[in-house]
Design an enzyme around this catalytic site. Sequence first.
Site, PDB file in Angstrom:
ATOM      1  N   ALA A  31       3.213   6.036  -2.706  1.00  0.00           N
ATOM      2  CA  ALA A  31       4.395   6.812  -3.093  1.00  0.00           C
ATOM      3  C   ALA A  31       4.490   6.935  -4.615  1.00  0.00           C
ATOM      4  O   ALA A  31       4.763   8.023  -5.144  1.00  0.00           O
ATOM      5  CB  ALA A  31       5.656   6.166  -2.525  1.00  0.00           C
ATOM      6  N   GLY A  81       0.813  -1.219   0.000  1.00  0.00           N
ATOM      7  CA  GLY A  81       0.000   0.000   0.000  1.00  0.00           C
ATOM      8  C   GLY A  81       0.842   1.263   0.000  1.00  0.00           C
ATOM      9  O   GLY A  81       0.546   2.240  -0.687  1.00  0.00           O
ATOM     10  N   CYS A  82       1.915   1.252   0.761  1.00  0.00           N
ATOM     11  CA  CYS A  82       2.796   2.427   0.856  1.00  0.00           C
ATOM     12  C   CYS A  82       3.542   2.649  -0.451  1.00  0.00           C
ATOM     13  O   CYS A  82       3.779   3.793  -0.857  1.00  0.00           O
ATOM     14  CB  CYS A  82       3.756   2.278   2.029  1.00  0.00           C
ATOM     15  SG  CYS A  82       2.886   2.193   3.619  1.00  0.00           S
ATOM     16  N   THR A  83       3.909   1.563  -1.125  1.00  0.00           N
ATOM     17  CA  THR A  83       4.570   1.685  -2.422  1.00  0.00           C
ATOM     18  C   THR A  83       3.611   2.258  -3.455  1.00  0.00           C
ATOM     19  O   THR A  83       3.973   3.178  -4.205  1.00  0.00           O
ATOM     20  CB  THR A  83       5.114   0.317  -2.879  1.00  0.00           C
ATOM     21  OG1 THR A  83       6.073  -0.131  -1.914  1.00  0.00           O
ATOM     22  CG2 THR A  83       5.746   0.410  -4.254  1.00  0.00           C
TER      23      THR A  83
END
Length: 165
Positions: A53, A48-50
């Site tokens: 970003a 999710g963070c990738t």
Amino acid sequence: MTDAPRLQAGEAFPEFLLPDGNGTQHSLSQYRGQYVVLYVYPKDDTPGCTREACDFRDHAPLRSLGAVILGVSRDDAGSHTAFAEKYSLPFALLSDPDAAFLKEIGAYGSKTLYGKVTEGVKRQTFLIGPDGRLVKSWLAVKVEGHADAVAQAIEAHRNQQETQA
């Protein structure tokens, strides 16, 4: 643990001084005069963070608005450097390992994940105006379409400022 009170639109956003992956210190005051998109994410190089970003990296309308994008998590400098290099992120990832700033802005505390209450970093985004005041916050970010929503909020705020001038 009691979560920090929520910042309201129009309030001065708390000053910060946090290092990026290269050890360069970043403060809110150094970006005075620009919109700042401060997005808080749980962990480098997770799915999710990738996606989040990379969405900020790839979002042409957001880039064309000239906003400064800053990511913040508890990860250390080495983790940030590897994450930014792996995905060619053109913006600073700031480190708050003890979560002091994250707690101050209400982005660390109790959260529910898969029905279980835990304590940790909350995926949130804060749009800070050129005057250092909070324009808008997203307190339960869904990655899909989020960069669009941030760009639209900048445009709406700019239009509002122009009509008031």
